[in-house]
Each structure stands twice: as structure tokens, then as C-alpha cells.
Design an enzyme around this catalytic site. Structure first.
Site, PDB file in Angstrom:
ATOM      1  N   ASP A  13     -35.055 -18.093  18.296  1.00 25.46           N
ATOM      2  CA  ASP A  13     -35.352 -19.378  18.215  1.00 25.46           C
ATOM      3  C   ASP A  13     -37.377 -19.431  18.301  1.00 25.46           C
ATOM      4  O   ASP A  13     -37.440 -18.388  19.138  1.00 25.46           O
ATOM      5  CB  ASP A  13     -34.904 -20.619  19.129  1.00 25.46           C
ATOM      6  CG  ASP A  13     -34.882 -22.172  18.566  1.00 25.46           C
ATOM      7  OD1 ASP A  13     -36.160 -22.473  17.611  1.00 25.46           O
ATOM      8  OD2 ASP A  13     -35.287 -23.072  19.912  1.00 25.46           O
ATOM      9  N   ASN A  15     -39.462 -19.048  15.844  1.00 23.36           N
ATOM     10  CA  ASN A  15     -40.218 -18.917  14.779  1.00 23.36           C
ATOM     11  C   ASN A  15     -41.179 -20.076  14.091  1.00 23.36           C
ATOM     12  O   ASN A  15     -42.764 -18.950  14.141  1.00 23.36           O
ATOM     13  CB  ASN A  15     -39.642 -17.922  13.243  1.00 23.36           C
ATOM     14  CG  ASN A  15     -38.310 -17.198  13.774  1.00 23.36           C
ATOM     15  OD1 ASN A  15     -38.267 -16.512  14.762  1.00 23.36           O
ATOM     16  ND2 ASN A  15     -37.565 -17.151  12.834  1.00 23.36           N
ATOM     17  N   GLY A  16     -41.119 -21.244  14.583  1.00 23.84           N
ATOM     18  CA  GLY A  16     -41.905 -21.764  13.431  1.00 23.84           C
ATOM     19  C   GLY A  16     -43.360 -22.306  14.925  1.00 23.84           C
ATOM     20  O   GLY A  16     -44.045 -22.200  14.459  1.00 23.84           O
ATOM     21  N   ARG A  17     -43.090 -21.636  15.361  1.00 27.31           N
ATOM     22  CA  ARG A  17     -43.987 -22.157  16.765  1.00 27.31           C
ATOM     23  C   ARG A  17     -45.235 -20.637  16.846  1.00 27.31           C
ATOM     24  O   ARG A  17     -46.233 -20.585  16.821  1.00 27.31           O
ATOM     25  CB  ARG A  17     -43.066 -21.891  18.472  1.00 27.31           C
ATOM     26  CG  ARG A  17     -42.974 -23.363  18.747  1.00 27.31           C
ATOM     27  CD  ARG A  17     -41.916 -23.834  20.375  1.00 27.31           C
ATOM     28  NE  ARG A  17     -40.596 -23.652  19.618  1.00 27.31           N
ATOM     29  CZ  ARG A  17     -40.212 -22.915  20.862  1.00 27.31           C
ATOM     30  NH1 ARG A  17     -39.977 -23.174  22.054  1.00 27.31           N
ATOM     31  NH2 ARG A  17     -38.776 -22.565  20.155  1.00 27.31           N
ATOM     32  N   HIS A  30     -40.902 -17.012  10.124  1.00 22.49           N
ATOM     33  CA  HIS A  30     -39.592 -16.586   9.805  1.00 22.49           C
ATOM     34  C   HIS A  30     -39.919 -14.895   9.194  1.00 22.49           C
ATOM     35  O   HIS A  30     -38.841 -14.008   9.706  1.00 22.49           O
ATOM     36  CB  HIS A  30     -38.843 -17.621   9.335  1.00 22.49           C
ATOM     37  CG  HIS A  30     -39.091 -18.479   9.466  1.00 22.49           C
ATOM     38  ND1 HIS A  30     -38.383 -19.246  10.148  1.00 22.49           N
ATOM     39  CD2 HIS A  30     -38.690 -20.191   8.971  1.00 22.49           C
ATOM     40  CE1 HIS A  30     -38.028 -20.394  10.923  1.00 22.49           C
ATOM     41  NE2 HIS A  30     -38.672 -20.949   9.477  1.00 22.49           N
ATOM     42  N   SER A  58     -28.569 -22.455  10.493  1.00 24.06           N
ATOM     43  CA  SER A  58     -27.647 -23.341  10.724  1.00 24.06           C
ATOM     44  C   SER A  58     -27.249 -24.547   9.668  1.00 24.06           C
ATOM     45  O   SER A  58     -28.161 -25.265   9.142  1.00 24.06           O
ATOM     46  CB  SER A  58     -28.455 -24.175  11.908  1.00 24.06           C
ATOM     47  OG  SER A  58     -28.874 -24.954  11.991  1.00 24.06           O
ATOM     48  N   SER A  59     -26.373 -25.143  10.001  1.00 18.57           N
ATOM     49  CA  SER A  59     -25.896 -26.401   9.073  1.00 18.57           C
ATOM     50  C   SER A  59     -26.819 -27.499   8.988  1.00 18.57           C
ATOM     51  O   SER A  59     -27.501 -28.308   8.593  1.00 18.57           O
ATOM     52  CB  SER A  59     -24.288 -26.869   9.315  1.00 18.57           C
ATOM     53  OG  SER A  59     -23.973 -26.490   9.922  1.00 18.57           O
ATOM     54  N   LEU A 124     -22.521  -0.038  13.265  1.00 15.55           N
ATOM     55  CA  LEU A 124     -22.793  -1.631  13.808  1.00 15.55           C
ATOM     56  C   LEU A 124     -22.489  -2.551  13.034  1.00 15.55           C
ATOM     57  O   LEU A 124     -22.842  -3.029  11.992  1.00 15.55           O
ATOM     58  CB  LEU A 124     -24.737  -1.907  14.166  1.00 15.55           C
ATOM     59  CG  LEU A 124     -24.266  -3.017  14.795  1.00 15.55           C
ATOM     60  CD1 LEU A 124     -24.602  -2.988  16.629  1.00 15.55           C
ATOM     61  CD2 LEU A 124     -26.277  -3.692  14.868  1.00 15.55           C
ATOM     62  N   ARG A 174     -30.474 -16.459  23.948  1.00 15.12           N
ATOM     63  CA  ARG A 174     -31.090 -17.722  23.057  1.00 15.12           C
ATOM     64  C   ARG A 174     -32.466 -17.575  23.628  1.00 15.12           C
ATOM     65  O   ARG A 174     -33.023 -17.523  24.805  1.00 15.12           O
ATOM     66  CB  ARG A 174     -30.299 -18.775  23.240  1.00 15.12           C
ATOM     67  CG  ARG A 174     -31.694 -20.320  21.963  1.00 15.12           C
ATOM     68  CD  ARG A 174     -31.624 -21.566  22.091  1.00 15.12           C
ATOM     69  NE  ARG A 174     -31.787 -22.009  21.984  1.00 15.12           N
ATOM     70  CZ  ARG A 174     -31.774 -23.125  21.538  1.00 15.12           C
ATOM     71  NH1 ARG A 174     -30.231 -23.664  20.703  1.00 15.12           N
ATOM     72  NH2 ARG A 174     -32.542 -23.537  20.448  1.00 15.12           N
TER      73      ARG A 174
HETATM   74  C1  FPP Z   1     -35.533 -20.889  14.252  1.00 14.17           C
HETATM   75  O1  FPP Z   1     -37.207 -20.861  15.068  1.00 14.17           O
HETATM   76  C2  FPP Z   1     -35.361 -20.073  13.705  1.00 14.17           C
HETATM   77  C3  FPP Z   1     -34.506 -20.300  12.124  1.00 14.17           C
HETATM   78  C4  FPP Z   1     -34.412 -21.457  11.559  1.00 14.17           C
HETATM   79  C5  FPP Z   1     -34.509 -18.914  11.189  1.00 14.17           C
HETATM   80  C6  FPP Z   1     -33.990 -17.812  12.001  1.00 14.17           C
HETATM   81  C7  FPP Z   1     -33.958 -16.766  11.035  1.00 14.17           C
HETATM   82  C8  FPP Z   1     -34.920 -15.799  10.866  1.00 14.17           C
HETATM   83  C9  FPP Z   1     -35.272 -14.933  12.177  1.00 14.17           C
HETATM   84  C10 FPP Z   1     -35.163 -14.978   9.865  1.00 14.17           C
HETATM   85  C11 FPP Z   1     -34.611 -15.088   8.735  1.00 14.17           C
HETATM   86  C12 FPP Z   1     -33.251 -14.557   8.896  1.00 14.17           C
HETATM   87  C13 FPP Z   1     -32.715 -14.219   7.993  1.00 14.17           C
HETATM   88  C14 FPP Z   1     -31.094 -12.810   7.907  1.00 14.17           C
HETATM   89  C15 FPP Z   1     -32.684 -14.473   6.478  1.00 14.17           C
HETATM   90  P1  FPP Z   1     -37.649 -21.880  15.017  1.00 14.17           P
HETATM   91  O2  FPP Z   1     -37.721 -21.979  13.230  1.00 14.17           O
HETATM   92  O3  FPP Z   1     -36.397 -23.195  15.226  1.00 14.17           O
HETATM   93  O4  FPP Z   1     -38.549 -21.662  15.793  1.00 14.17           O
HETATM   94  P2  FPP Z   1     -39.595 -23.378  16.262  1.00 14.17           P
HETATM   95  O5  FPP Z   1     -38.629 -23.868  17.364  1.00 14.17           O
HETATM   96  O6  FPP Z   1     -40.132 -22.621  17.036  1.00 14.17           O
HETATM   97  O7  FPP Z   1     -40.055 -24.003  15.358  1.00 14.17           O
END
Ligand code: FPP
Length: 237
Positions: A13, A15-17, A30, A58-59, A124, A174
Site C-alpha cells: 500500500d 503507491n498512490g500517495r 505503481h 483487489s476485487s 521461490l 502491510r
Molecule cells: C496500493 O497502493 C497498491 C495497489 C493497488 C497496486 C499494487 C501494485 C503494484 C505494487 C504494482 C503492480 C504489480 C504488478 C505485478 C503489476 P495505493 O494505490 O492504494 O496507494 P495509496 O493508498 O497511497 O493511494
């Protein structure tokens, strides 16, 4: 007993932030997340972890803006094409866990190809949960048993789940500061140790992984038993 978890599962969790803090589009976060994941796969292998399971889509992620969804789908196909040769060289075996019915032909083909290319590997085990939800998994397992007229017991249900090829996770990590499971491995995490990191996933580096492993090594896993039954002194209250 080894203090290295056999199976680590991660909710990646933040990536967006990470992207927003840098005035970048969320998809850039991402992309950075894929680099962090690439490094994490290698580091887990080097430390003797046998199974790594990650939550990539996720779904519930279908509720995100359409451009982010298409960005994640494209990223998966692109990342697979780019990373599979290296995973192959490292002996990593990839499995995709999730509902494939909702995915495009192109994405499905990428998943099949990634699994086929690494099917003979014995290193792995890397489970990528994509279009996955714990409730979906329990429901599809129960529906499958019912359709075949098989009894629903704890063990038959466990064998029908999408992660039946690996033992339950010892450690669930997490990142990103939230402290919840968000529909990840609802059945399998029953006895997992939980570790929450405030680091955003793109910043979850080798030192952060080692910190999680050091914390795990201090945990007393009892699976419902008393310390005395396990031959350990009870810790002071
Ligand atoms: C949550 O961060 C992350 C995701 C929804 C996607 C996770 C995906 C990756 C690490 C890369 C994709 C992997 C593959 C194999 C393609 P968020 O976007 O909810 O972050 P936030 O809580 O800061 O908004």
C-alpha cells in the site's frame, strides 16, 4: 525452529500517495512499486523465504478511476514481459491468484505465459494476487465443492482455496500506515503474525524488510496453545 518466515504475504500500500507527494500521476507510483517488488522478490529469496504472496489488484480496485485501472493492467502485462526472463534466471515460480473471468484476453494471456515460462522452477514460489479478494476466494471454493456435491469441511474448503498449493503465511506485512487486512487472505491469515509499516510501498527497501523480519523473530507463535504446553515460560503481564 528457523526465525525466517517460510511464507510472507504483503499488502503493497502507498503507491498512490508516493506519486501524489511528487506531483506525479498515480500510475507512476505503481511503476515505482514494481521496482520495489522486484527487489523484494530477490531479497526474500536471498534470506531463505520460500513463498512470497503479494496483493497487486483487489476485487475492489475496479472502483478506481478508469485510467488508473487501465494503467495497472498495462503495467502488469509490461512488467511480466520485462521481468519474467530475470525471474526465470533466479528460479522463481510465478502463480496468479484471482478471478481471471473479469480480465481482458491480453491480460489473461500474459498471466498464462508468465506461469508457463516459470512452471519448471523450484526456487521461490511467487504468488501474485490479481483481481483477488479473500471473500471471492472463500466463495469460489465453497461454490466449487457444492457444485461437485462434496461435503464442506474445514479441510475440503482449505484444499479448494486458490492458495492451496502453499502453507498459510507466517507473516503478513502491510505498508502505507493502514492497519487492516482489506479482504486479503481472510482464511489463510488466521494465525499469521501481522506487521504494519508506515513506509509507503515504493520506499519499502531492504532495511525495511529486515526490520520486519527482526520483529517477526521476536514473536511467540502459539496457535491457540499455552506457553507451558510449548515448553516456554509465560511472559510477565
Ligand atoms: C496500493 O497502493 C497498491 C495497489 C493497488 C497496486 C499494487 C501494485 C503494484 C505494487 C504494482 C503492480 C504489480 C504488478 C505485478 C503489476 P495505493 O494505490 O492504494 O496507494 P495509496 O493508498 O497511497 O493511494
Amino acid at each position: 525452529m528457523s526465525t525466517i518466515p517460510h511464507h510472507i504475504a504483503i499488502v503493497m500500500d502507498g503507491n498512490g500517495r508516493w506519486a501524489t507527494q511528487r506531483y506525479l500521476p498515480r500510475v507512476a507510483g505503481h511503476k515505482k512499486g514494481v521496482s520495489a517488488l522486484r527487489a523484494c522478490v530477490r531479497q526474500c529469496g536471498e534470506r531463505g523465504v520460500k513463498v512470497l504472496t503479494v496483493f497487486a489488484f483487489s476485487s475492489e480496485n475496479w472502483n478506481r478511476p478508469p485510467e488508473e485501472i487501465s494503467g495497472l493492467m498495462e503495467l502488469l502485462v509490461f512488467a511480466l514481459a520485462r521481468e519474467v526472463p530475470q525471474l526465470q534466471a533466479e528460479g522463481v515460480r510465478v502463480h496468479f491468484i484471482g478471478d481471471r473471468a473479469g480480465l481482458s484476453d491480453k491480460v489473461r494471456a500474459g498471466l498464462v505465459q508468465g506461469e508457463a515460462a516459470t512452471a519448471g522452477n523450484t526456487g521461490l514460489v511467487f504468488n501474485i494476487c490479481f483481481n483477488y479478494g479473500g471473500r471471492w476466494d472463500i466463495t469460489q471454493a465453497a461454490a466449487g465443492l457444492a457444485a461437485r456435491g462434496e461435503p464442506i469441511t474445514e479441510s475440503s474448503l482449505a484444499s479448494a482455496l486458490a492458495l492451496a498449493h502453499v502453507p498459510d503465511p507466517d507473516l503478513v506485512i502491510r505498508t502505507g500506515g493502514e492497519r487492516r487486512l482489506s479482504n486479503f487472505l481472510l482464511w489463510q491469515a488466521a494465525y499469521s503474525e501481522l506487521y504494519f509499516s508506515d513506509k509507503l510501498w515504493p520506499e519499502f527497501d531492504e532495511a525495511a524488510l529486515d526490520q520486519a523480519l527482526a520483529d517477526y523473530a521476536t514473536r511467540e507463535r502459539r496457535f491457540g496453545q499455552t506457553p507451558e504446553q510449548l515448553g516456554r515460560p509465560r511472559k510477565a503481564a
